[in-house]
Write an enzyme that holds these catalytic residues in place. Structure first.
Site, mmCIF file in Angstrom:
data_model
loop_
_atom_site.group_PDB
_atom_site.id
_atom_site.type_symbol
_atom_site.label_atom_id
_atom_site.label_comp_id
_atom_site.label_asym_id
_atom_site.label_seq_id
_atom_site.Cartn_x
_atom_site.Cartn_y
_atom_site.Cartn_z
ATOM 1 N N GLU A 1 -5.802 -4.430 10.403
ATOM 2 C CA GLU A 1 -4.769 -3.422 10.628
ATOM 3 C C GLU A 1 -5.080 -2.637 11.902
ATOM 4 O O GLU A 1 -5.855 -1.668 11.862
ATOM 5 C CB GLU A 1 -4.708 -2.453 9.442
ATOM 6 N N SER B 1 3.074 -2.015 10.433
ATOM 7 C CA SER B 1 4.499 -2.141 10.745
ATOM 8 C C SER B 1 5.068 -3.531 10.452
ATOM 9 O O SER B 1 5.919 -4.029 11.192
ATOM 10 C CB SER B 1 4.775 -1.733 12.198
ATOM 11 N N HIS C 1 -9.601 1.666 4.510
ATOM 12 C CA HIS C 1 -8.353 1.850 5.256
ATOM 13 C C HIS C 1 -8.597 2.835 6.402
ATOM 14 O O HIS C 1 -9.377 3.784 6.262
ATOM 15 C CB HIS C 1 -7.250 2.367 4.326
ATOM 16 N N GLU D 1 -6.983 5.214 7.466
ATOM 17 C CA GLU D 1 -6.717 6.620 7.137
ATOM 18 C C GLU D 1 -7.911 7.229 6.401
ATOM 19 O O GLU D 1 -8.206 8.423 6.554
ATOM 20 C CB GLU D 1 -5.412 6.722 6.316
ATOM 21 N N GLY E 1 2.248 2.436 10.700
ATOM 22 C CA GLY E 1 3.235 3.494 10.548
ATOM 23 C C GLY E 1 3.948 3.868 11.833
ATOM 24 O O GLY E 1 4.653 4.867 11.886
ATOM 25 N N ASN F 1 0.879 -1.171 0.000
ATOM 26 C CA ASN F 1 0.000 0.000 0.000
ATOM 27 C C ASN F 1 0.914 1.218 0.000
ATOM 28 O O ASN F 1 1.458 1.579 1.031
ATOM 29 C CB ASN F 1 -0.899 -0.029 1.245
ATOM 30 N N LYS G 1 0.241 4.228 -0.299
ATOM 31 C CA LYS G 1 -0.355 5.467 0.235
ATOM 32 C C LYS G 1 -0.044 6.622 -0.720
ATOM 33 O O LYS G 1 0.104 6.386 -1.921
ATOM 34 C CB LYS G 1 0.136 5.730 1.668
#
Ligand code: PGA
Length: 260
Positions: free
Chosen positions: A171, A215, A99, A101, A177, A12, A14
């Site tokens: 996730e 991560s 996701h 985010e 991250g 991904n 991003k």
């Protein structure tokens, strides 16, 4: 794809990449992935403007590509949105939906995400449906409740046949991250819970691939992927370096070889 004998590793990217940097990364990933056995499936989800570049550089390789979001609408007056079949026009296989985010920064709710998953399936894409709890929710003991709500919203709008064609990514928000992955045991516990919920939708849905994301690095990939219900990974930061991403794909390969 039987989950007993396959792993899936998807990058991904991003909102990272420039055309010249991507060219090197895509070429290296395609070359490195060609050395993997065919039971390790590899994909990269790139920013929309680069889907054509991914198609140009990955066609003919074992690496598949896709997008990080799709519109919940088929077509029409939705400025700034990208329809699922626009992604398939450029050969996409995967579409990440939900996701964390997107949930956090774009206020995407469960119904909208479910609709995006349905649109992706209608267009022939494999939606990678992300679920995960925040640290606060985990600390309050709400992990299962939160991810059950997120998953149920999607399963409710899909037929059993459609549900069997999705991929799930667990996730945990606190692991994304941050460099702080869930432990293999923490991830496996949630994956087993998700597996049970999928199985309740139908026998064919029980075998949906459940990726872990948050991560994942070359150093922890093998232990994570070695868990019974972890079928691969959704890789953020480490997917931007071909060496790390390929090492993670290789970890998936090693796990399958050990199990054989
Ligand atoms: P990370 O991101 O690997 O950088 O933690 C994972 C993701 O957000 O999909």
């Amino acid at each position: 794809m039987s989950r007993e004998r396959a792993k899936l590793v998807v990058g991904n990217w991003k909102m990272h990449g420039r055309i010249d940097v991507n060219a090197g990364l895509l070429t290296e990933v395609a070359a490195g992935a060609s050395a993997l056995q065919n039971d390790v499936y590899v994909g990269v989800c790139v920013p929309f403007p680069y889907v054509g570049q991914a198609q140009a550089l990955l066609s003919g390789s074992v690496v598949r590509w896709g997008v990080q979001d799709v519109s919940a609408h088929a077509h029409g007056a939705y400025t700034g949105e990208v329809a699922a079949d626009m992604a398939t026009d450029f050969g996409s296989t995967y579409a990440i939906v939900g996701h964390s985010e997107r949930r956090a920064y774009h206020f995407e709710g469960p119904e909208l995400i479910a609709e995006k998953a349905r649109r992706a399936l209608d267009a022939g894409l494999t939606p990678i449906v992300c679920v995960g709890e925040t640290l606060e929710e985990r600390d309050e003991g709400l992990t299962q409740e939160v991810i059950a709500t997120q998953l149920d919203a999607v399963l409710t709008v899909l037929t059993e046949e459609q549900a069997a064609r999705i991929v799930i990514a667990y996730e945990p928000v606190w692991a994304i991250g941050t460099g702080q992955s869930a432990t293999a045991a923490q991830a496996q516990e949630v994956h087993a819970f998700l597996r049970g919920k999928l199985a309740a939708k139908g026998a064919s849905v029980a075998n949906v691939l459940i990726l872990y994301g948050g991560s994942v690095k070359p150093e922890n990939a093998q232990e994570l992927f070695g868990q019974q219900d972890i079928d691969g990974g959704l890789i953020g930061g480490a997917s931007l370096k071909s060496k790390d991403f390929l090492a993670i794909c290789q970890a998936a390969q090693t796990v399958l070889q050990k199990a054989a």
